[in-house]
Each structure stands twice: as structure tokens, then as C-alpha cells.
Design a protein around this motif. Structure first.
Motif, PDB file in Angstrom:
ATOM      1  N   MET A 161      56.121  30.175  20.612  1.00  0.00           N
ATOM      2  CA  MET A 161      55.997  30.009  22.005  1.00  0.00           C
ATOM      3  C   MET A 161      54.628  30.655  22.654  1.00  0.00           C
ATOM      4  N   ILE A 162      53.957  31.355  21.873  1.00  0.00           N
ATOM      5  CA  ILE A 162      52.695  32.214  22.158  1.00  0.00           C
ATOM      6  C   ILE A 162      51.652  31.027  22.769  1.00  0.00           C
ATOM      7  N   PRO A 163      51.091  31.001  24.046  1.00  0.00           N
ATOM      8  CA  PRO A 163      50.144  30.032  24.454  1.00  0.00           C
ATOM      9  C   PRO A 163      48.804  30.410  23.938  1.00  0.00           C
ATOM     10  N   LEU A 164      48.188  29.516  23.448  1.00  0.00           N
ATOM     11  CA  LEU A 164      46.750  29.481  22.888  1.00  0.00           C
ATOM     12  C   LEU A 164      45.903  30.440  23.645  1.00  0.00           C
ATOM     13  N   GLN A 165      46.068  30.374  25.014  1.00  0.00           N
ATOM     14  CA  GLN A 165      45.089  31.238  25.746  1.00  0.00           C
ATOM     15  C   GLN A 165      45.362  32.699  25.557  1.00  0.00           C
ATOM     16  N   LEU A 207      55.464  34.299  30.177  1.00  0.00           N
ATOM     17  CA  LEU A 207      56.355  35.163  29.517  1.00  0.00           C
ATOM     18  C   LEU A 207      57.780  35.642  30.328  1.00  0.00           C
ATOM     19  N   THR A 208      57.307  36.210  31.659  1.00  0.00           N
ATOM     20  CA  THR A 208      58.148  36.370  32.958  1.00  0.00           C
ATOM     21  C   THR A 208      59.302  35.171  33.339  1.00  0.00           C
ATOM     22  N   SER A 209      58.446  34.089  33.437  1.00  0.00           N
ATOM     23  CA  SER A 209      59.117  32.724  33.718  1.00  0.00           C
ATOM     24  C   SER A 209      59.837  32.341  32.581  1.00  0.00           C
ATOM     25  N   THR A 210      59.556  32.344  31.563  1.00  0.00           N
ATOM     26  CA  THR A 210      60.439  32.024  30.226  1.00  0.00           C
ATOM     27  C   THR A 210      61.638  33.001  30.425  1.00  0.00           C
ATOM     28  N   ILE A 211      61.480  34.200  30.415  1.00  0.00           N
ATOM     29  CA  ILE A 211      62.559  35.211  30.381  1.00  0.00           C
ATOM     30  C   ILE A 211      63.720  35.014  31.510  1.00  0.00           C
ATOM     31  N   ALA A 217      37.502  37.833  31.330  1.00  0.00           N
ATOM     32  CA  ALA A 217      38.506  36.639  30.641  1.00  0.00           C
ATOM     33  C   ALA A 217      39.802  37.066  30.002  1.00  0.00           C
ATOM     34  N   SER A 218      39.681  38.032  29.437  1.00  0.00           N
ATOM     35  CA  SER A 218      40.737  38.529  28.497  1.00  0.00           C
ATOM     36  C   SER A 218      41.727  39.138  29.517  1.00  0.00           C
ATOM     37  N   ALA A 219      41.408  39.689  30.623  1.00  0.00           N
ATOM     38  CA  ALA A 219      42.270  40.049  31.598  1.00  0.00           C
ATOM     39  C   ALA A 219      42.981  38.870  32.118  1.00  0.00           C
ATOM     40  N   LEU A 220      42.108  37.912  32.664  1.00  0.00           N
ATOM     41  CA  LEU A 220      42.962  36.783  32.880  1.00  0.00           C
ATOM     42  C   LEU A 220      43.688  36.004  31.989  1.00  0.00           C
ATOM     43  N   ALA A 221      43.456  36.009  30.807  1.00  0.00           N
ATOM     44  CA  ALA A 221      44.309  35.498  29.740  1.00  0.00           C
ATOM     45  C   ALA A 221      45.637  36.427  29.883  1.00  0.00           C
ATOM     46  N   TRP A 222      45.843  37.491  29.925  1.00  0.00           N
ATOM     47  CA  TRP A 222      46.809  38.492  29.960  1.00  0.00           C
ATOM     48  C   TRP A 222      47.861  38.239  31.078  1.00  0.00           C
ATOM     49  N   VAL A 223      47.168  38.156  32.229  1.00  0.00           N
ATOM     50  CA  VAL A 223      48.049  38.004  33.452  1.00  0.00           C
ATOM     51  C   VAL A 223      48.662  36.594  33.337  1.00  0.00           C
ATOM     52  N   LEU A 224      47.942  35.418  32.733  1.00  0.00           N
ATOM     53  CA  LEU A 224      48.566  34.105  32.642  1.00  0.00           C
ATOM     54  C   LEU A 224      49.757  34.298  31.668  1.00  0.00           C
ATOM     55  N   THR A 225      49.438  35.060  30.258  1.00  0.00           N
ATOM     56  CA  THR A 225      50.572  35.308  29.390  1.00  0.00           C
ATOM     57  C   THR A 225      51.882  35.828  30.070  1.00  0.00           C
ATOM     58  N   LEU A 226      51.542  36.865  30.890  1.00  0.00           N
ATOM     59  CA  LEU A 226      52.820  37.580  31.442  1.00  0.00           C
ATOM     60  C   LEU A 226      53.539  36.641  32.428  1.00  0.00           C
ATOM     61  N   ILE A 227      52.636  35.999  32.950  1.00  0.00           N
ATOM     62  CA  ILE A 227      53.489  34.991  33.922  1.00  0.00           C
ATOM     63  C   ILE A 227      54.118  33.965  33.200  1.00  0.00           C
TER      64      ILE A 227
END
Lengths: 298, 298
Positions: A138-142, B275-279, B263-273
């Protein structure tokens, strides 16, 4: 949906039946409508590919005709040769094939071994570790691409194929999952019998289990090919040198750097898609069955 | 633990070693590193410099592009996901009709799911050319003046969504497996009770397919957040940033501007989004996803 009901289902109420048509005739008619509908729909789905082929065979002046001509006045087969020679697509194809082979070797070495342990060996923590395998799907590439780039940069592997090859030797979680599901269906009596005959743990894997695993192994090989062949983002990030480009990078560069000659462009695109189509036609049955089984058991 | 059990455990750990190493190096390590890099300013050539929450403050308060790309990506999810879910289900119902030769149609509709990447993007770019594209010529046949597709800020994003529908065959195959797992006696019983086609569809097919729909929803969501190739190849994010997908922004910040920390911060926000929507989907799923086992009180 009207087609669905017409195939041999009996509606219990509210239906005025035509006395002129026997049940047999109606069934026959229903099937006819189904085929007609499906064929029309299938034709619409294939329009993009047919149009690509049509354009690839056109002369330059024919490309911008309005309304568009579906059948070229005469097929220009030399478009393919020109697409291959004007830009080094032969080279790009070889590069991509090399990556496919390397990744296939990687997955085949790791996936069965890891899956075998999760499916058939007992060790503390097995369940939670397997949950972890599923979670990583489930972990996205980004979420990892930037540190991965940094890691390979540090190791001096930018502009080499290592970043595109090494991860496959760890085993793709999707493949591991698929393989575990399959290996669990093989009777455990086989292991016991082999053990009595003196086989060791890995002997059982390679002599007893693996020969029974043709279907999931096929899926691993085919998907490794498809994914490697179609991958764009990773090669884009890791490769800068024109000569090491993959076929997808080559196509993208073709779009970016030159004015678009659509006939050559579509010829090149077709060349890039052709191997995928050929492989697909040989294994479509296993592929469709394999992907269908994944959505259910998880 | 007996000697044999200990031996088996050891062999188990040895067998999963490739995956364990891969997980640590290519997944877990990068994820941890990515959290750290999100708090730094870092251009890969010089060592990262700790700047605390600055990246995140900048992102939320003075970065219009962040909001643009977020809006583009979420609009795309809202447009494409329902299209794919409903389209896939509809197609699978058609493919589930029991007539001879249906396998041929299944094969045809799955083709778009195996070809992807740059080739598909280029193909659609050519199909949707406003002035000489085949789609607008077909629309002209029925008297519709086609839009400018990728070249119109209003239509560019819907165009990407529309081209994604071409691949519904992939989802349809998974639905199909779900459909074929529905016990026929349920339909027979409903039919005896006089339930028509629609009631049977709504009260049997849909509830029993909810696990598959749920699976497709999650996978579709993750896929939608990863959209990159189409934007990179066809539109470059334009016109007027109409297709400036989040992943494109991430790529440009990281690998063109080398603002790796940001860009890492951007990636983290996206990952959190994601993850949150999946949860959220998981939590709400118990209200609408129907699992047979629960119903039986198992």
C-alpha cells in the motif's frame, strides 16, 4: 442489461410474451443481440489502437487530412524502419530488454524463497511479518522516491541500471502475496512425504513445491516484464545518459525534442507496444485469472 | 522449542532474508529518512540543513502551487474514480453473460490494462487532437463540435479522466471474479420470490460485491494520486496549470529544482493524505461492506 435477461432467464411476472416467437427463437435472438452489442463495444475499445496503426502507415501529407482517413492510400511500411533508424529505438529496446531479464532473475530468485517461508514454514512472528509484506503493497512510491534517489546517488549508482535492478532481488510484495496464496493450497502431505524420503527444507521447495507452481510463476514473469517495460518515472529519475535510455524514455524524448511527425511517432509507439501485445496473447488466460484471484482472498 | 522447530524457524528467517533486507533498505529506511528530510533544506550536493517546520509552514501559507496541485489531484479523483468504478462494474456485468466465446471479449477488453506508460499517453494525445483528431471527427459525424481536450484549461483534466476509463477492463476482470463467486442459489431463490432484474441486482449483486468495490476504491485512490506520466508527457501540467498534478509538482521540485527537503515534505503530506483517506474508508467500510463470514456469525 437488456441483453443479460434475454439469455435464457424466465421472468415470472409482468411480461407479455409474443406468441409468434418460441422460446428457442427468443434465446437465439438474445444471443445475437449480445454478440452484436459486445462486438460494437469491443470495436470502440480498439479504436485507439486501430487509429495508431492507421497513422503509423500513412504518408506525411495524409496525417492531417480532415475528415481523417482510416485506410491509408498506400501503406508506408518504411515508416517503421525510419522510426527505428532516425532515433535509436533499437538501442532503447535492447536496454529495456536487459532490464527485463535482470528483474526477472531477481524476482525469480527471491519471490519463491520468501513466499515458501511465509506459506509453509513455522517461525515466531510469521503472521505479523506477513502482514507487513501486505502493508508495504500500500505504500506509494512517492513516499520513498526521494530518499531512494539520495541513497543511490550516495552509492554512485545514478546513471547506472542498479537502482532499477536491485530492488527486484528483494522480491516484490505483490508477487510474494500472490505466491503465498498459491503455495498454501498445495497439500502439506507432500512436504511430509518428501521429508521422510530425506529431503531438506529447500530441497522440498525446489523439487516438490516449485514444479507445482507454474501458474503463479508465470504471473511473476509476465508482470515483471510488463512493469519493467512500461515503467517511466524510475528510469526518468535515475538515467540521464541518452545511450542508456529505456524505450519509454526514448518515446518521451521523441515527443519533447522534435517537432511532431505523427506518422513516425505512432510507428515508434506501436513498436513499443507490440512486444507487450504479443506476450499478452500467449498468456492472457493465466494473466486474467491471476489478477482476478487477488481481489478476493486478501 | 524442539530442536526441529528451532531448525525450521531458523530456515524460515533465512528464507525471508531477501525481503527483510529489501524492506529495511528500500522501504523502511527511505520512509524514516523522508520524515527527517522534510525538516531540512537540502539540495543533494550539500548536506541537509535542519530548518524545523519551515517547509510545512511555507507549503500551507505561501505556496499557491501546492494548493493548485492538490486541487487538481483531488478533482481528478472525484472525476475519475466514480467513472472507473461504475464503468468497470457495468463492463463486468456484460462480460458475465453466459454465451459462447465470451473469453474472446474478455481478452479484448483487458488489452488496454496491459499497455501503459508513455505510449498510451502519446496515443491519446493524437486521438484527442482538436483539429485533426479522430475523436472530434467522430463527434462531428453526429453533429457535435468537439472540445479542444488537452488544449483547453476547462477540458484538460476531464480529458485525463476520460482516457483513464479506457482501462476499465482491468477493474472489470476483478469484478468478474467477484460476480462469479456469488452463489447462484441466491438468484434462484429471489426469482422464485418474484424479484425482478433490478431488485436482484440491488439486493444480491451489489451487496455481495461490496468487498470487491471496496478493494477497487482503495487501489483506485492510490493510483489516482500517482498520476504522472500523462501530465508529464502530454500537457506538462498545463494549460494554465489545469493538469498540474501533485506528483508532477513533487517531481519538478525534487529532480529538476533539487529542492529535496521541500519535496520530501510534499511527499509526506501526500502520503498522509493517502493514509488518512484509506483509514477513513476502512473505518466506514464496516457500515457498507458486506462480508459473508460475519453474517454467518463466524
Amino acid at each position: 442489461m437488456t441483453q443479460k435477461a434475454s439469455v435464457g432467464t424466465i421472468r415470472p411476472r409482468g411480461v407479455i410474451r409474443s406468441p409468434l416467437l418460441s422460446r428457442q427463437t427468443r434465446r437465439w435472438l438474445g444471443a445475437g443481440i449480445t454478440y452484436l452489442g459486445m462486438t460494437t463495444l469491443a470495436f470502440f475499445f480498439m479504436i485507439p489502437l486501430l487509429w495508431m496503426l492507421s497513422t503509423a502507415l500513412k504518408a506525411r501529407w495524409e496525417v492531417f487530412a480532415w475528415p481523417p482517413q482510416w485506410i491509408p492510400q498506400e501503406p508506408h511500411w518504411e515508416n517503421f524502419r525510419e522510426a527505428l533508424t532516425r532515433y535509436p529505438f533499437g538501442r532503447f529496446t535492447m536496454n529495456t530488454a536487459l532490464l527485463v531479464v535482470a528483474n526477472t532473475i531477481g524476482e525469480l530468485l527471491s519471490v519463491p524463497l520468501v513466499a515458501y517461508a511465509f506459506a509453509r514454514l513455522r517461525f515466531p512472528g510469521r503472521r505479523s511479518l506477513f502482514m507487513l509484506v501486505i502493508a508495504t503493497m500500500m505504500i506509494p512510491l512517492q513516499a520513498k522516491i526521494i530518499p531512494l534517489y539520495a541513497l543511490f546517488h550516495r552509492l554512485g549508482m545514478i546513471d547506472t541500471y542498479w537502482p532499477l535492478i536491485l530492488p527486484s532481488f528483494a522480491g516484490d510484495p505483490f508477487f510474494i502475496f500472490l505466491m503465498v496464496q498459491y503455495m498454501r493450497t498445495i497439500p502439506f502431505d507432500l512436504d511430509d512425504a518428501a521429508r521422510i524420503d530425506g529431503a531438506g527444507t529447500w530441497g522440498i521447495l525446489y523439487r516438490v513445491i516449485l514444479p507445482l507452481c507454474r501458474p503463479p510463476l508465470t504471473i511473476v514473469v509476465v508482470y515483471t516484464f510488463l512493469w519493467t517495460w512500461n515503467e517511466f518515472l524510475k528510469p526518468l529519475i535515475y538515467l540521464n545518459d541518452f545511450h542508456s535510455f529505456t524505450i519509454q524514455l526514448g518515446l518521451a524524448m521523441f515527443r519533447g525534442r522534435y517537432s511532431v511527425e505523427w506518422n513516425l511517432f505512432m510507428a515508434a509507439t506501436l513498436i513499443s507496444v507490440l512486444p507487450v501485445l504479443v506476450v499478452y496473447f500467449f498468456v492472457q488466460k493465466q494473466l486474467i485469472g491471476g489478477i482476478a484471484s487477488v481481489g478476493l482472498k486478501g | 522449542m524442539s530442536r526441529r522447530a528451532r531448525r525450521e524457524a531458523l530456515e524460515g528467517y533465512l528464507s525471508i532474508l531477501p525481503w527483510v533486507i529489501g524492506f529495511l533498505v528500500f522501504t523502511f529506511g527511505p520512509i524514516v529518512a523522508s520524515i527527517y528530510f522534510g525538516f531540512t533544506e537540502w539540495s543533494i550536493t550539500r548536506p541537509p540543513r535542519w530548518i524545523g517546520l519551515d517547509n510545512y509552514v511555507r507549503m500551507f501559507t505561501r505556496d499557491p502551487l501546492f494548493w493548485t496541485s492538490l486541487k487538481v489531484t483531488s478533482s481528478y479523483v472525484v472525476m475519475a474514480l466514480p467513472l472507473q468504478l461504475v464503468g468497470g462494474l457495468a463492463l463486468s456485468l456484460l462480460l458475465n453473460i453466459k454465451v459462447r466465446g465470451m473469453n474472446v471479449y474478455r481478452t479484448i477488453f483487458y488489452i488496454p490494462a496491459v499497455i501503459s506508460g508513455v505510449a498510451v499517453a502519446l496515443m491519446w494525445m493524437w486521438l484527442m487532437q482538436p483539429d485533426y483528431g479522430v475523436i472530434n471527427s467522430l463527434l462531428a459525424l453526429v453533429g457535435i463540435q468537439g472540445p479542444k481536450w488537452f488544449w483547453d484549461p476547462k477540458w484538460a483534466l476531464p480529458s485525463v479522466a476520460i482516457m483513464s476509463v479506457w482501462k476499465v477492463g482491468g477493474g472489470a476482470v476483478i469484478y468478474l471474479a467477484g460476480l462469479q463467486n456469488i452463489p447462484p442459489h441466491l438468484y434462484e431463490a429471489a426469482e422464485i420470490d418474484g424479484a425482478g432484474r433490478w431488485p436482484r441486482f440491488w439486493h444480491i449483486t451489489v451487496p455481495l460485491l461490496t468487498p470487491t468495490i471496496f478493494f477497487q476504491l482503495i487501489v483506485g485512490l492510490i493510483e489516482a494520486f500517482k498520476v504522472f506520466t500523462e501530465a508529464f508527457v502530454i500537457t506538462k501540467g498545463g494549460p494554465l496549470n489545469a493538469t498540474y498534478f501533485y506528483m508532477l509538482y513533487l517531481y519538478e521540485e525534487a529532480f529538476q529544482n533539487f529542492n529535496m527537503g521541500y519535496a520530501s515534505a510534499l511527499a509526506w503530506v501526500l502520503t498522509l493524505i493517502i493514509l488518512t483517506s484509506t483509514i477513513i474508508l476502512h473505518v466506514t467500510s464496516s457500515r457498507w461492506v458486506y462480508y459473508e463470514a460475519e453474517e454467518r456469525g463466524a
